[in-house]
Design a protein around this motif. Structure first.
Motif, PDB file in Angstrom:
ATOM      1  N   GLU A  17     159.318 -61.970 -44.564  1.00  0.00           N
ATOM      2  CA  GLU A  17     160.260 -62.503 -43.586  1.00  0.00           C
ATOM      3  C   GLU A  17     161.048 -63.725 -44.059  1.00  0.00           C
ATOM      4  N   GLY A  18     160.591 -64.345 -45.159  1.00  0.00           N
ATOM      5  CA  GLY A  18     161.324 -65.481 -45.711  1.00  0.00           C
ATOM      6  C   GLY A  18     161.044 -66.810 -45.065  1.00  0.00           C
ATOM      7  N   GLN A  19     160.154 -66.844 -44.050  1.00  0.00           N
ATOM      8  CA  GLN A  19     159.789 -68.114 -43.431  1.00  0.00           C
ATOM      9  C   GLN A  19     158.549 -67.935 -42.553  1.00  0.00           C
ATOM     10  N   ILE A  20     157.901 -69.059 -42.269  1.00  0.00           N
ATOM     11  CA  ILE A  20     156.785 -69.105 -41.317  1.00  0.00           C
ATOM     12  C   ILE A  20     157.098 -70.200 -40.303  1.00  0.00           C
ATOM     13  N   ARG A  37     148.993 -75.823 -39.780  1.00  0.00           N
ATOM     14  CA  ARG A  37     149.591 -76.879 -40.600  1.00  0.00           C
ATOM     15  C   ARG A  37     148.687 -77.258 -41.759  1.00  0.00           C
ATOM     16  N   ARG A  38     147.362 -77.252 -41.520  1.00  0.00           N
ATOM     17  CA  ARG A  38     146.431 -77.547 -42.614  1.00  0.00           C
ATOM     18  C   ARG A  38     146.524 -76.476 -43.706  1.00  0.00           C
ATOM     19  N   ASP A  39     146.576 -75.219 -43.280  1.00  0.00           N
ATOM     20  CA  ASP A  39     146.728 -74.135 -44.259  1.00  0.00           C
ATOM     21  C   ASP A  39     148.023 -74.302 -45.058  1.00  0.00           C
ATOM     22  N   LEU A  40     149.100 -74.654 -44.366  1.00  0.00           N
ATOM     23  CA  LEU A  40     150.391 -74.829 -45.036  1.00  0.00           C
ATOM     24  C   LEU A  40     150.339 -75.987 -46.021  1.00  0.00           C
ATOM     25  N   LEU A  49     154.113 -72.511 -51.519  1.00  0.00           N
ATOM     26  CA  LEU A  49     155.162 -72.498 -50.502  1.00  0.00           C
ATOM     27  C   LEU A  49     155.785 -73.877 -50.419  1.00  0.00           C
ATOM     28  N   GLN A  50     156.912 -73.948 -49.717  1.00  0.00           N
ATOM     29  CA  GLN A  50     157.603 -75.218 -49.494  1.00  0.00           C
ATOM     30  C   GLN A  50     157.590 -75.532 -48.012  1.00  0.00           C
ATOM     31  N   ARG A  51     156.908 -76.612 -47.620  1.00  0.00           N
ATOM     32  CA  ARG A  51     156.848 -76.977 -46.207  1.00  0.00           C
ATOM     33  C   ARG A  51     158.190 -77.517 -45.734  1.00  0.00           C
ATOM     34  N   VAL A  52     158.553 -77.153 -44.511  1.00  0.00           N
ATOM     35  CA  VAL A  52     159.742 -77.683 -43.847  1.00  0.00           C
ATOM     36  C   VAL A  52     159.346 -78.015 -42.423  1.00  0.00           C
ATOM     37  N   HIS A  53     160.248 -78.664 -41.693  1.00  0.00           N
ATOM     38  CA  HIS A  53     159.951 -79.029 -40.313  1.00  0.00           C
ATOM     39  C   HIS A  53     159.641 -77.776 -39.491  1.00  0.00           C
ATOM     40  N   GLY A  54     158.449 -77.738 -38.927  1.00  0.00           N
ATOM     41  CA  GLY A  54     158.063 -76.628 -38.067  1.00  0.00           C
ATOM     42  C   GLY A  54     157.456 -75.434 -38.764  1.00  0.00           C
ATOM     43  N   GLY A  55     157.339 -75.480 -40.099  1.00  0.00           N
ATOM     44  CA  GLY A  55     156.763 -74.328 -40.784  1.00  0.00           C
ATOM     45  C   GLY A  55     156.887 -74.402 -42.282  1.00  0.00           C
ATOM     46  N   ALA A  56     157.261 -73.272 -42.909  1.00  0.00           N
ATOM     47  CA  ALA A  56     157.316 -73.219 -44.367  1.00  0.00           C
ATOM     48  C   ALA A  56     158.303 -72.157 -44.828  1.00  0.00           C
ATOM     49  N   SER A 214     163.167 -75.517 -52.728  1.00  0.00           N
ATOM     50  CA  SER A 214     162.525 -76.630 -53.422  1.00  0.00           C
ATOM     51  C   SER A 214     162.695 -77.884 -52.570  1.00  0.00           C
ATOM     52  N   PRO A 215     162.025 -78.986 -52.934  1.00  0.00           N
ATOM     53  CA  PRO A 215     161.977 -80.145 -52.024  1.00  0.00           C
ATOM     54  C   PRO A 215     163.299 -80.864 -51.748  1.00  0.00           C
ATOM     55  N   PHE A 216     164.247 -80.851 -52.696  1.00  0.00           N
ATOM     56  CA  PHE A 216     165.404 -81.732 -52.545  1.00  0.00           C
ATOM     57  C   PHE A 216     166.712 -80.938 -52.385  1.00  0.00           C
ATOM     58  N   THR A 217     167.428 -81.260 -51.316  1.00  0.00           N
ATOM     59  CA  THR A 217     168.640 -80.536 -50.952  1.00  0.00           C
ATOM     60  C   THR A 217     169.839 -81.008 -51.771  1.00  0.00           C
TER      61      THR A 217
END
Length: 253
Positions: A17-20, A37-40, A49-56, A214-217
């Motif tokens: 799906e490309g996101q969680i 969140r701990r799993d992420l 994976l790359q964490r983002v606000h609300g998921g990954a 990746s981490p930096f936009t």
């Protein structure tokens, strides 16, 4: 469900799906968001994976050093390099990023081409030495050995004095929502500065970078003139990227 099973499911969903979304995933499994969140966090620490606000989001596989990345998808990169070289017109001022795909661009440039190439990569500058008709301008700074490019304030300041026709940008992540990303803060700043000084920016992206973050936009997809992807890129993925506001074209092998 065991922790290992949850993590495997998370990685499967990311691939499919490309996101969680942490909230929706926790409700689906009947567990707390804290558990998700701990799993992420743990999967992010492992680089999966790359964490983002609300998921990954899926993590980019293109985070190794130059030697590691040179072994990834060599046939795709040759095709992308050929496509990138075809975009360079005689008399243009072209900014060429560092990286293994950019090296393929150099290898496909005609030896008779007259142009000016600006680069912050010593590797690219040396590779261009055999192109006698190309003027090579190198932007100096602190050498970031991981990517073999120069970074820092001096590169950004020099970029402000440029006015280029085309920038062939290298990235480690191309995602419809997250946009163009890379793994180093200073490298992202340099790419933004170069992007701002080019009439058109094009990204040549191998499959390992597509749908990943990746981490930096650096910039949103919509700011690109075009995104060039391998011919084997699945149609659903191309459509997702096009939904980010970018023209997607394919590099034929």
């Amino acid at each position: 469900m065991l922790t290992t099973q949850r993590k495997q499911l998370i990685l499967q969903r990311l691939q499919q799906e490309g996101q969680i979304v942490a909230k929706a995933f926790s409700e689906e499994l009947g567990i707390s968001e804290d558990t998700v969140r701990r799993d992420l966090r743990e999967l992010a620490a492992e680089g999966q994976l790359q964490r983002v606000h609300g998921g990954a989001l899926p993590a980019s596989a293109a985070i190794g050093d130059m030697q590691v990345r040179a072994a990834l998808a060599p046939d795709e990169k040759r095709a992308l390099g050929r496509a990138g070289a075809a975009l360079v017109q005689p008399g243009q001022v072209v900014i060429l990023d560092g990286g293994t795909t950019s090296l393929q661009v150099v290898q496909h440039l005609p030896l008779t081409l007259r142009a000016t190439v600006v680069t912050h990569s010593p590797t690219i500058a040396v590779a261009l030495a055999g192109h006698a008709q190309i003027e090579v301008l190198m932007l100096g700074g602190r050498l970031f050995r991981h990517s073999m490019v120069n970074v820092g304030a001096s590169v950004v300041e020099a970029a402000a004095r440029l006015r280029a026709d085309l920038y062939l940008m290298g990235v480690t992540g191309v995602h419809a929502q997250a946009g163009l990303t890379t793994g180093d803060f200073e490298e992202a700043a340099v790419k933004r500065a170069l992007h701002e000084r080019a009439a058109e920016t094009v990204v040549l992206a191998s499959a390992d970078k597509l749908g990943a973050a990746s981490p930096f936009t650096i910039a949103p997809l919509s700011e690109l003139a075009a995104l060039v992807v391998p011919a084997s890129t699945p149609a659903p993925l191309r459509k997702k990227l096009q939904a980010g506001g970018v023209k997607v074209s394919t590099a034929m092998a």
